[in-house]
Scaffold this active site. Structure first.
Site, PDB file in Angstrom:
ATOM      1  N   LYS A 121       8.209  12.423  39.838  1.00 21.05           N
ATOM      2  CA  LYS A 121       6.982  13.212  39.479  1.00 21.05           C
ATOM      3  C   LYS A 121       7.394  14.585  39.568  1.00 21.05           C
ATOM      4  O   LYS A 121       6.678  15.378  38.623  1.00 21.05           O
ATOM      5  CB  LYS A 121       5.857  12.818  40.829  1.00 21.05           C
ATOM      6  CG  LYS A 121       5.363  11.545  40.477  1.00 21.05           C
ATOM      7  CD  LYS A 121       4.562  11.123  41.873  1.00 21.05           C
ATOM      8  CE  LYS A 121       3.984   9.500  41.693  1.00 21.05           C
ATOM      9  NZ  LYS A 121       3.352   9.046  42.844  1.00 21.05           N
ATOM     10  N   GLN A 143       2.209  10.909  48.967  1.00 20.47           N
ATOM     11  CA  GLN A 143       2.725   9.835  48.558  1.00 20.47           C
ATOM     12  C   GLN A 143       2.448   8.837  49.660  1.00 20.47           C
ATOM     13  O   GLN A 143       2.552   9.028  50.851  1.00 20.47           O
ATOM     14  CB  GLN A 143       4.369   9.845  48.479  1.00 20.47           C
ATOM     15  CG  GLN A 143       5.070   8.893  47.767  1.00 20.47           C
ATOM     16  CD  GLN A 143       4.668   8.370  46.103  1.00 20.47           C
ATOM     17  OE1 GLN A 143       4.138   9.095  45.603  1.00 20.47           O
ATOM     18  NE2 GLN A 143       4.645   7.135  45.975  1.00 20.47           N
ATOM     19  N   ASP A 187      -4.436  12.325  42.498  1.00 22.22           N
ATOM     20  CA  ASP A 187      -4.319  10.604  42.346  1.00 22.22           C
ATOM     21  C   ASP A 187      -5.708   9.906  42.224  1.00 22.22           C
ATOM     22  O   ASP A 187      -5.672   8.517  41.935  1.00 22.22           O
ATOM     23  CB  ASP A 187      -3.895  10.255  44.083  1.00 22.22           C
ATOM     24  CG  ASP A 187      -2.508   9.946  44.237  1.00 22.22           C
ATOM     25  OD1 ASP A 187      -2.078   9.405  43.245  1.00 22.22           O
ATOM     26  OD2 ASP A 187      -2.113  10.202  45.076  1.00 22.22           O
TER      27      ASP A 187
HETATM   28  N1  GUN Z   1       2.238   4.975  46.155  1.00 21.37           N
HETATM   29  C1  GUN Z   1       2.348   3.873  45.256  1.00 21.37           C
HETATM   30  N2  GUN Z   1       1.834   4.595  44.115  1.00 21.37           N
HETATM   31  C2  GUN Z   1       1.227   5.653  44.568  1.00 21.37           C
HETATM   32  C3  GUN Z   1       0.371   6.523  43.761  1.00 21.37           C
HETATM   33  O1  GUN Z   1       0.090   6.253  42.764  1.00 21.37           O
HETATM   34  N3  GUN Z   1       0.111   7.884  44.485  1.00 21.37           N
HETATM   35  C4  GUN Z   1       0.508   7.886  45.658  1.00 21.37           C
HETATM   36  N4  GUN Z   1       0.053   9.100  46.203  1.00 21.37           N
HETATM   37  N5  GUN Z   1       1.117   6.971  46.313  1.00 21.37           N
HETATM   38  C5  GUN Z   1       1.412   5.958  45.836  1.00 21.37           C
END
Ligand code: GUN
Length: 301
Positions: free
Chosen positions: A68, A112, A135
């Protein structure tokens, strides 16, 4: 693909499935995001900013977070990295989010998941300013999506919709089945498909006859997190299969939730793992970050 409710179910294209190339589509989305990030910088004298917070060093999370951050920089989004020790408590995390909410350079905040034991995930996620919730997990953004007025949309479900649209799939009237009902994927996926006009079924651990539900699906989204959970023989001939699972096998291979090889012989369209919804999720995150930057700038007048 059935376009109206009076049309028959889709007929299978001959041969094996069309592979939905998430990498290629994500690259196109990222190109457009990069152009918009430049436009934002030219207009506002700063780049859009995305803060990515990781607590601890879960190996899978570390890979996602690295990807990311790298992708942010590639499209000209300023990346603010916050790597906190595994022992970080809820109060410290809430304090960091509060500071990021106030930081004018930060347009998007991503914490995350999963968070460690002893931290109330909902409390942390709810503390993110909904205008910076790239998100799309905040109840305000989920609620807006449920009410047919989406603002910041959860990245993986949004990625499924974008990928389907890039391949010209008409979702309206389609019989769509989502396997998995998590807050991150299954539930928002159902809302996205409903918004697109599909007739939606959501399967979960209480579903009585999963096979029958999957066999009916003209469009299937698998979001379970178990390697090969959906056998290829369950796939309806000609169906569009979107596999959200990213599972590592004992031999270290990445595989989805659907038994790909056999499913690909029956499906009309199918996403690979890797190279399907993984890159699309990141592309939609970046798109959300630039959207958030423009919306925040407009709201500030
Ligand atoms: N953990 C697994 N997928 C995601 C996501 O799309 N966003 C976040 N913040 N954590 C995750």
């Amino acid at each position: 693909m059935s376009i109206t409710s009076s049309e028959p179910a889709p007929t299978p294209p001959s041969g094996t499935a069309v592979v939905l190339d998430g990498r290629a589509v994500a690259a196109r989305v990222q190109q457009a995001v990069a152009a918009r990030a430049n436009e934002f910088a030219a207009r506002h004298g700063r780049r859009p900013g995305l803060a990515v917070v990781q607590v601890g060093q879960d190996p899978a999370s570390s890979v996602y977070v690295r990807n990311k951050r790298k992708a942010s920089l590639e499209v000209g989004i300023e990346s603010f990295a916050h790597d906190l020790p595994a022992a970080t408590g809820e109060a410290q995390l809430l304090d960091l989010v509060k500071r990021l909410n106030r930081d004018e350079r930060v347009d998007g905040i991503l914490v995350q998941l999963p968070l460690g034991k002893g931290v109330d995930t909902n409390r942390v996620m709810d503390s993110i300013d909904p205008a910076k919730d790239v998100d799309g997990f905040h109840p305000v953004n989920t609620g807006l999506l449920a009410q047919k007025r989406p603002r910041l949309r959860p990245c993986t479900p949004f990625g499924v919709i974008r990928l389907a649209s890039e391949y010209g799939m008409a979702l309206r009237g389609m019989r769509a089945t989502v396997v998995g009902a998590s807050n991150i994927v299954g539930r928002p996926m159902a809302l996205e498909l409903l918004l697109a006009g599909a007739t939606v079924t959501v399967c979960h651990t209480g579903t009585r006859d999963l096979r029958a539900e999957v066999e009916r699906a003209e469009l299937l989204v698998a979001a379970v997190g178990k390697a090969g959970f959906i056998p290829g023989e369950w796939i309806r001939p000609g169906a569009a299969v979107f596999d959200v699972g990213i599972n590592r096998t004992a031999s270290g291979k990445l595989v989805g939730d659907v038994d790909y090889d056999r499913a690909a012989q029956r499906a009309g369209w199918i996403t690979p793992v890797p190279g399907g919804l993984g890159p699309m999720t990141i592309a939609m995150l970046l798109s959300n970050a630039v959207d958030a930057a423009f919306h925040r700038a407009a709201a500030a007048g």
